[in-house]
Design an enzyme around this catalytic site. Sequence first.
Site, PDB file in Angstrom:
ATOM      1  N   LYS A 199       0.860  -1.187   0.000  1.00 21.00           N
ATOM      2  CA  LYS A 199       0.000   0.000   0.000  1.00 21.00           C
ATOM      3  C   LYS A 199       0.894   1.234   0.000  1.00 21.00           C
ATOM      4  O   LYS A 199       1.672   1.456   0.939  1.00 21.00           O
ATOM      5  CB  LYS A 199      -0.896  -0.009   1.240  1.00 21.00           C
ATOM      6  CG  LYS A 199      -1.729   1.269   1.397  1.00 21.00           C
ATOM      7  CD  LYS A 199      -2.729   1.152   2.523  1.00 21.00           C
ATOM      8  CE  LYS A 199      -3.474   2.452   2.746  1.00 21.00           C
ATOM      9  NZ  LYS A 199      -4.511   2.327   3.774  1.00 21.00           N
ATOM     10  N   LYS A 252      -2.173  -1.542  -3.772  1.00 18.67           N
ATOM     11  CA  LYS A 252      -3.031  -0.368  -3.695  1.00 18.67           C
ATOM     12  C   LYS A 252      -2.176   0.884  -3.786  1.00 18.67           C
ATOM     13  O   LYS A 252      -1.174   0.963  -3.074  1.00 18.67           O
ATOM     14  CB  LYS A 252      -3.782  -0.409  -2.356  1.00 18.67           C
ATOM     15  CG  LYS A 252      -4.647   0.813  -2.096  1.00 18.67           C
ATOM     16  CD  LYS A 252      -5.150   0.782  -0.680  1.00 18.67           C
ATOM     17  CE  LYS A 252      -5.841   2.116  -0.426  1.00 18.67           C
ATOM     18  NZ  LYS A 252      -6.254   2.263   0.939  1.00 18.67           N
TER      19      LYS A 252
HETATM   20  C1  PBG Z   1      -7.507   3.350   5.613  1.00 20.46           C
HETATM   21  C2  PBG Z   1      -7.776   3.329   4.155  1.00 20.46           C
HETATM   22  C3  PBG Z   1      -7.571   4.320   3.176  1.00 20.46           C
HETATM   23  C4  PBG Z   1      -8.084   3.826   1.981  1.00 20.46           C
HETATM   24  C5  PBG Z   1      -8.569   2.546   2.248  1.00 20.46           C
HETATM   25  N1  PBG Z   1      -8.346   2.243   3.592  1.00 20.46           N
HETATM   26  C6  PBG Z   1      -7.051   5.703   3.290  1.00 20.46           C
HETATM   27  C7  PBG Z   1      -5.654   5.942   3.642  1.00 20.46           C
HETATM   28  O1  PBG Z   1      -4.823   5.048   3.730  1.00 20.46           O
HETATM   29  O2  PBG Z   1      -5.373   7.116   3.888  1.00 20.46           O
HETATM   30  C8  PBG Z   1      -8.133   4.567   0.678  1.00 20.46           C
HETATM   31  C9  PBG Z   1      -9.139   4.060  -0.305  1.00 20.46           C
HETATM   32  C10 PBG Z   1      -9.505   5.001  -1.389  1.00 20.46           C
HETATM   33  O3  PBG Z   1      -8.906   6.068  -1.602  1.00 20.46           O
HETATM   34  O4  PBG Z   1     -10.462   4.657  -2.099  1.00 20.46           O
HETATM   35  N2  PBG Z   1      -6.211   3.490   6.009  1.00 20.46           N
END
Ligand code: PBG
Length: 329
Positions: A199, A252
């Site tokens: 991520k 991601k």
């Molecule tokens: C929680 C999380 C996030 C997203 C999914 N789970 C935000 C982040 O990491 O700041 C982002 C998903 C999206 O932008 O559609 N940490």
Amino acid sequence: MNKNMEITRHRIYRTDQQTRDNVAEVKLQTTDLIYPMFITSGMGVKHPIPNFTNVFHVSIDVLIDELKIIVSKGIDKVLLFGVPDFDEKDADGTSAWKQNNLIEKAIWEVRKSFPTLTIITDVCLCAYTSHGHCGVINNDVVDNDATLPLLAKMALSHASAGATIVAPSAMMDGQVAAIRELLDKNGYRHVGILAYSAKYSSSFYGPFREAAASSPSFGDRKTYQMDYRTITQGISEVEADIEQGAEWVMVKPAHTYLDMICRVKSQFPERKLAAYLVSGEYMMVKQLAQIGMANELNAMLEVHYAIKRAGADFIITYYASELAAYLKG
Ligand code: PBG
């Protein structure tokens, strides 16, 4: 070109729609899709989220009604996010694992109405902490090891309410192992883990953070989410999560990171790989269509096929409902 050389005739594969269909190598099916949904308190609530087209905050009763439609289109996997009320947030995000909280009730109700639906839940503290970081703060930094037991408690709360799979997204080292251990100890060996493994710290989470009210109030997430100039770290993150017990792994964002999807799939071909078309990537397509510079259906299909072509097994996408309607014909 050598005069004697035969021209390779590629255009023969493109003469008409039928021919193109016959040679297509990549498949996209409704069962590839995972639909993210945002749950809020109240009754009868369906609020559009500003700058996040066609995405809503829904209360549990509306969630159930919406799911009836979504499931009838063939969608069999959802990703649920609880959006707690502001006054529930605190420094440690304690309402994230409070018994009978919003997300527990939502999971419970969804499980009751849809016994076979795959319910995936996001496990992260950012929507529950007053500072908006994904873990607890000690000496001005996000404290990795102090966060692990809290994430584990949150996962356990989701599992006990009936989640099929928990999806830790906080990017704390060891989070999968901590969750696995607590789930096993409490008799939830059957609950799977989808790890948000690779991520990246990304500018494309903007609309989501509006939706989850989870922007960090200071600093950014760069000390825990990955730097987009790295490759091997992503592979190493996936490897570590598999070792710690993740059944499924994730890359991601998806569309900006197709190379990482491809690398992870070729390195771990036996492992189910999800890719998350994140909120900003989704809105790029929406906005392009909105200004008349692309046909939305075609652009939507191209983006999702590209993610499948790169090697994803599942796509988490806000387009899931629209795509499912299209794929149903
Ligand atoms: C929680 C999380 C996030 C997203 C999914 N789970 C935000 C982040 O990491 O700041 C982002 C998903 C999206 O932008 O559609 N940490």
